[in-house]
Design a protein around this motif. Structure first.
Motif, PDB file in Angstrom:
ATOM      1  N   THR A 221       0.910  -1.301  -0.007  1.00 56.28           N
ATOM      2  CA  THR A 221       0.125  -0.106  -0.148  1.00 56.28           C
ATOM      3  C   THR A 221       0.904   1.265  -0.031  1.00 56.28           C
ATOM      4  OG1 THR A 221      -0.023   0.192   2.402  1.00 56.28           O
ATOM      5  CG2 THR A 221      -2.008  -1.213   1.262  1.00 56.28           C
ATOM      6  N   GLN A 257      -3.144 -13.351   3.089  1.00 53.89           N
ATOM      7  CA  GLN A 257      -3.241 -13.492   1.572  1.00 53.89           C
ATOM      8  C   GLN A 257      -2.856 -12.410   0.599  1.00 53.89           C
ATOM      9  OE1 GLN A 257      -3.761 -16.487  -0.109  1.00 53.89           O
ATOM     10  NE2 GLN A 257      -3.421 -15.261  -1.958  1.00 53.89           N
ATOM     11  N   ARG A 258      -3.170 -11.106   1.376  1.00 58.10           N
ATOM     12  CA  ARG A 258      -2.866  -9.938   0.519  1.00 58.10           C
ATOM     13  C   ARG A 258      -1.184  -9.850   0.798  1.00 58.10           C
ATOM     14  NH1 ARG A 258      -7.123  -7.972   3.632  1.00 58.10           N
ATOM     15  NH2 ARG A 258      -5.831  -6.619   4.840  1.00 58.10           N
ATOM     16  N   GLU A 261       0.458 -11.936  -1.922  1.00 60.11           N
ATOM     17  CA  GLU A 261       0.219 -11.289  -3.225  1.00 60.11           C
ATOM     18  C   GLU A 261       1.209 -10.266  -3.363  1.00 60.11           C
ATOM     19  OE1 GLU A 261      -3.849 -10.274  -3.445  1.00 60.11           O
ATOM     20  OE2 GLU A 261      -4.432 -12.523  -3.571  1.00 60.11           O
TER      21      GLU A 261
END
Length: 264
Positions: A221, A257-258, A261
């Motif tokens: 992010t 999971q993020r 990724e």
């Protein structure tokens, strides 16, 4: 179950799953798929209760912070560099080492502290080195290791360790069971050039924490290339944990999971 070819992520239970009370965060982390957790300082739960929660949820405690003082107190940012709080420092270290031993956590983070008004940097640093030497002697022969962390001066003004090189110099000078906690977020803010900075201190790195710049947000992010950073670290031979000490994007649900990724 963690794939042997994937990075090992540990949930920091101070920063993640804050929707739940501390006692409920163990199950939340396990349900998310984490196998390891970083723990806040002793005080929230007893060692016996913590050990049971770890066992019940199939979790490993991979890092424990030595307690800091209450917000607004001189020891709120750690006591290791405070000349007038040596007894407090020693009590907190003994408490942390005992707690870690009871829950089976091998790595204990001794927080450096912020230099107080009226104390010179030289005096605070000398006290810090002396105190870390004392803590190392207490940990010797226990199977526990102590890690030191630098913090950036923007978010922790006056913190005693302002660079990875300074932290490494202390670890080398003290020796024994002392290494580094390499925090990617603090390094990015204070020094940038994260992977080269990591390479310079790699032999001393015992644990890594992650968070994106500029605001310690969830990896993926912010401004860092997490595939590059993580693969570079793993190529160095580092097989330890990556502690997730960051503000999640929204709730903590789906964070593992993020992360996977983000580093692919």
């Amino acid at each position: 179950m963690t794939n042997a070819h994937e990075p090992r992520f540990a949930a920091n239970l101070k920063w993640l799953f804050t929707e739940d009370p501390l006692e409920g965060r163990f199950a939340a982390a396990a349900d998310e798929g984490f196998a390891g957790v970083e723990l806040p300082a002793p005080g929230g739960l007893t060692a016996a209760r913590t050990a049971r929660l770890l066992e019940e949820n199939g979790l490993e405690a991979v890092l424990l912070n030595v307690a800091q003082g209450p917000s607004g107190s001189p020891t709120a940012g750690g006591a290791a560099c405070l000349p007038d709080h040596v007894d407090t420092f020693r009590d907190l270290v003994d408490e942390g080492l005992d707690f870690a031993g009871e829950i089976g956590c091998r790595t204990v983070h001794v927080v450096g502290g912020r230099i107080p008004d009226g104390v010179s940097r030289d005096d605070a640093f000398a006290r810090y080195v002396h105190n870390i030497g004392w803590a190392a002697a207490r940990a010797e022969g226990t199977g526990l290791r102590i890690v030191l962390e630098m913090q950036n001066q923007r978010d922790a003004p006056g913190f005693v360790l302002g660079s990875q090189a300074m932290a490494a110099a202390v670890a080398k000078a003290v020796g024994g069971p002392v290494g580094l906690l390499f925090d990617v977020f603090h390094t990015q803010v204070a020094e940038g050039d994260v992977t080269r900075t990591f390479d310079a201190v790699r032999p001393l790195v015992q644990h890594i924490q992650i968070g994106d710049g500029p605001g310690r947000t969830e990896p993926g992010t912010g401004e860092l290339d997490w595939h590059y950073v993580v693969e570079h670290v793993r190529a160095s031979g580092y097989t330890g944990w990556f502690g997730c000490e960051f503000i999640p994007a929204g709730t903590s649900a789906g964070v593992l999971q993020r992360l996977k990724e983000a580093v692919r």
